[in-house]
Scaffold this active site. Structure first.
Site, mmCIF file in Angstrom:
data_model
loop_
_atom_site.group_PDB
_atom_site.id
_atom_site.type_symbol
_atom_site.label_atom_id
_atom_site.label_comp_id
_atom_site.label_asym_id
_atom_site.label_seq_id
_atom_site.Cartn_x
_atom_site.Cartn_y
_atom_site.Cartn_z
ATOM 1 N N GLY A 108 0.773 -1.235 0.000
ATOM 2 C CA GLY A 108 0.000 0.000 0.000
ATOM 3 C C GLY A 108 0.802 1.281 0.000
ATOM 4 C CD GLU A 125 1.359 -9.428 1.369
ATOM 5 O OE1 GLU A 125 0.327 -8.756 1.265
ATOM 6 O OE2 GLU A 125 1.344 -10.654 1.474
ATOM 7 N N PRO A 126 4.883 -4.836 -0.843
ATOM 8 C CG PRO A 126 6.979 -3.847 -1.100
ATOM 9 C CD PRO A 126 6.259 -4.942 -0.365
ATOM 10 N N GLY A 127 3.615 -3.504 -3.914
ATOM 11 C CA GLY A 127 3.435 -3.763 -5.345
ATOM 12 C C GLY A 127 3.730 -2.479 -6.095
ATOM 13 N NE ARG A 128 -0.583 2.242 -5.777
ATOM 14 C CZ ARG A 128 -1.741 2.248 -6.442
ATOM 15 N NH1 ARG A 128 -1.845 2.842 -7.596
ATOM 16 N NH2 ARG A 128 -2.805 1.665 -5.918
ATOM 17 N NE ARG A 165 -4.383 2.842 -10.500
ATOM 18 C CZ ARG A 165 -4.196 4.004 -9.937
ATOM 19 N NH1 ARG A 165 -3.704 5.008 -10.634
ATOM 20 N NH2 ARG A 165 -4.493 4.192 -8.664
ATOM 21 C CE1 TYR A 199 -9.843 1.584 -8.294
ATOM 22 C CE2 TYR A 199 -7.958 1.909 -9.733
ATOM 23 C CZ TYR A 199 -8.811 1.067 -9.055
ATOM 24 O OH TYR A 199 -8.607 -0.286 -9.133
ATOM 25 C CB CYS A 234 -17.559 3.449 -27.789
ATOM 26 S SG CYS A 234 -16.987 3.301 -29.456
ATOM 27 C CD GLU A 235 -17.795 3.172 -21.887
ATOM 28 O OE1 GLU A 235 -18.332 3.901 -21.023
ATOM 29 O OE2 GLU A 235 -18.267 2.094 -22.263
HETATM 30 N N1 LLP Z 1 -1.073 -7.160 -0.378
HETATM 31 C C1 LLP Z 1 -2.391 -7.355 -0.533
HETATM 32 C C2 LLP Z 1 -3.056 -8.388 0.249
HETATM 33 C C3 LLP Z 1 -3.112 -6.586 -1.446
HETATM 34 O O1 LLP Z 1 -4.417 -6.782 -1.582
HETATM 35 C C4 LLP Z 1 -2.451 -5.602 -2.209
HETATM 36 C C5 LLP Z 1 -3.180 -4.788 -3.176
HETATM 37 C C6 LLP Z 1 -1.060 -5.426 -2.021
HETATM 38 C C7 LLP Z 1 -0.407 -6.228 -1.089
HETATM 39 C C8 LLP Z 1 -0.248 -4.430 -2.800
HETATM 40 O O2 LLP Z 1 -0.693 -3.145 -2.671
HETATM 41 P P1 LLP Z 1 0.201 -1.963 -3.298
HETATM 42 O O3 LLP Z 1 1.536 -1.990 -2.572
HETATM 43 O O4 LLP Z 1 0.388 -2.250 -4.720
HETATM 44 O O5 LLP Z 1 -0.576 -0.742 -3.026
HETATM 45 N N2 LLP Z 1 -6.189 -1.560 -8.655
HETATM 46 C C9 LLP Z 1 -5.960 -0.593 -7.598
HETATM 47 C C10 LLP Z 1 -5.094 -1.157 -6.492
HETATM 48 C C11 LLP Z 1 -5.661 -2.396 -5.856
HETATM 49 C C12 LLP Z 1 -4.759 -2.965 -4.823
HETATM 50 C C13 LLP Z 1 -5.231 -4.299 -4.390
HETATM 51 N N3 LLP Z 1 -4.419 -4.912 -3.398
HETATM 52 C C14 LLP Z 1 -5.338 0.648 -8.216
HETATM 53 O O6 LLP Z 1 -5.086 0.655 -9.399
HETATM 54 O O7 LLP Z 1 -5.108 1.620 -7.507
#
Ligand code: LLP
Length: 420
Positions: free
Chosen positions: A237, A279-282, A319, A323, A350-351
């Site tokens: 997050g 658990e970073p993703g973004r 996105r 959002y 087409c939106e």
């Molecule tokens: N761990 C869990 C259990 C999660 O559900 C998520 C994201 C993450 C880690 C990683 O979160 P991050 O570090 O990437 O913020 N589609 C949305 C974001 C949905 C995130 C879902 N879960 C967007 O585009 O903003």
């Protein structure tokens, strides 16, 4: 000549070579973030683990990079797990999430010996116990709990509040019963707890509050049930920079206060500090990506606005329409030219809602220009669709001035391939 350079590559040349729309992902940026995680988390604090949340961006090449760098990976579906399996990702470093895993997916996880399954409900606990029994295996689990904290992010990406489809409520009569039940399961080993409070979070106080609540639970479980929590997974997050008024915080900004508090509170309560998982993703991949488009139709409505349409849109980046996410962009082939007007960058679907950027300041812009949208590395390719039967864009990885194609552009035939 003032072309926009990204990862050492001329983006206009990339657009020529691979066509547009094109996702460009900078491997050097990803490695910088991973090195920050190693330096400021894994090496700084003992008994820690970092996993990449693959939902942000997953391809086989991305999984190979994460594998090579030694991080673990969070998967939430059979498809993500399958990708990991296909690159021989070490299964003990996989954490399997999801609020409604299917029986097939649970079976796939058990058969492939994933390291941990994060259990979202009591229903799922039964499914796992039965599957583990069938395979004569002991499955390591964490319980996902909802700590009841609200975050400073868009409501669609908040997940830690009480009213959430995710996780088990942190209410005594629910969570303690769940722990007792897991302790009694013969084929399940409960390691501890997980929470994920949301995404694109810029303040650390909600993490601290969540950890405090879980620590209280951990202490009570020790005192009342003699249960020792060995792991605490605090999710991802961490926010990144999309526009000039935002900032990507350092990992230390989030981590240090959490770790300080954990060390202190565990010592005070005579608890062994659990293994801490992030658990970073973004945060790893978001700013590593850009998307290149070719400008087509320009519609000027005098006194109202100018629409600049590009050859992609909500199919490659949903996105903004989902959002109201804000992005920055630039004209890649006129990078150093003076900005003279404000336009609205529209997609080709087409939106009416298919707008990528509402107000973008640009130089004189014309058909054929290459527009780059920045910070599209996370939740763009992974959320792409074939709406209007638009083939998915190709993905190119760049590093130190070299480019390599990692995902081919879809063809029309690809779109039809499963149709009878
Ligand atoms: N761990 C869990 C259990 C999660 O559900 C998520 C994201 C993450 C880690 C990683 O979160 P991050 O570090 O990437 O913020 N589609 C949305 C974001 C949905 C995130 C879902 N879960 C967007 O585009 O903003």
């Amino acid at each position: 000549m003032g072309n926009f350079i990204f990862g050492g590559c001329d983006t206009v040349e990339l657009a020529k070579k691979y066509g547009t729309p094109l996702y460009v992902v900078n491997e050097d940026y990803i490695l910088d973030r991973i090195n920050e995680i190693k330096r400021d988390f894994l090496e700084k604090y003992a008994n820690t683990m970092a996993v990449y949340a693959s939902k942000a961006f997953l391809t086989k090449e991305m999984a190979r990079i994460i594998k090579r760098e030694g991080l673990g990976m969070d998967v939430v579906s059979g498809g993500e797990l399958y990708t990991a399996i296909k690159v021989d990702f070490p299964m003990d470093k996989i954490i399997f999430h999801g609020n409604n895993k299917t029986l097939d997916e649970i079976e796939m996880a058990v058969a492939n010996n994933v390291g941990r399954i994060v259990v979202d409900s009591m229903y799922e606990l039964d499914l796992i116990e039965n599957t583990a029994k069938k395979y004569h295996k002991t499955i390591k689990i964490l319980f996902r709990v909802t700590p009841g904290v609200e975050t400073d992010t868009h409501k669609f990406i908040q997940t830690g509040q009480v009213d959430s489809k995710f996780g088990i409520p942190l209410k005594d009569n629910i969570i303690k019963k769940a722990v007792e039940k897991a302790m009694a399961c013969k084929y399940i080993e409960l390691l501890g707890f997980h929470f994920h409070i949301g995404s694109q979070i810029h303040k650390n106080n909600c993490y601290i509050l969540a950890v405090q609540r879980i620590l209280k639970l951990i202490k009570e479980l020790r005192d009342e049930l003699g249960f020792e929590s060995r792991e605490l997974n605090i999710g991802g997050g961490f926010g990144i920079r999309y526009s000039a008024d935002e900032e990507r915080r350092s990992l230390s900004y989030f981590i240090d206060p959490i770790m300080d508090m954990l060390e202190r509170e565990c010592e005070r309560n005579n608890l062994r500090r659990p293994l801490v998982i992030i658990e970073p993703g973004r945060w790893i991949v978001g700013e590593a990506g850009i998307t290149l488009y070719t400008v087509g139709t320009i519609k000027e409505i005098p006194g109202v606005r100018t629409y600049v349409s590009v050859d992609g849109g909500m199919t490659d980046n949903p996105r903004p329409s989902l959002y109201q996410a804000k992005y920055e962009g630039l004209v890649a082939n006129k990078y150093n030219e003076e900005v003279v007007k404000e336009v609205t960058v529209a997609g080709r679907c087409c939106e009416s809602g298919d707008i990528l950027i509402w107000d973008l300041k640009v130089p004189e812009i014309e058909a054929g220009d290459i527009l780059a949208v920045l910070s599209t590395g996370a939740y763009n390719y992974s959320m792409a669709s074939n709406y209007n039967r638009i083939p998915k864009a190709a993905v190119v990885m760049v590093s130190k001035g070299k480019d390599r194609l990692i995902v081919k552009r879809e063809s029309y035939e690809d779109i039809l391939k499963n149709e009878l």
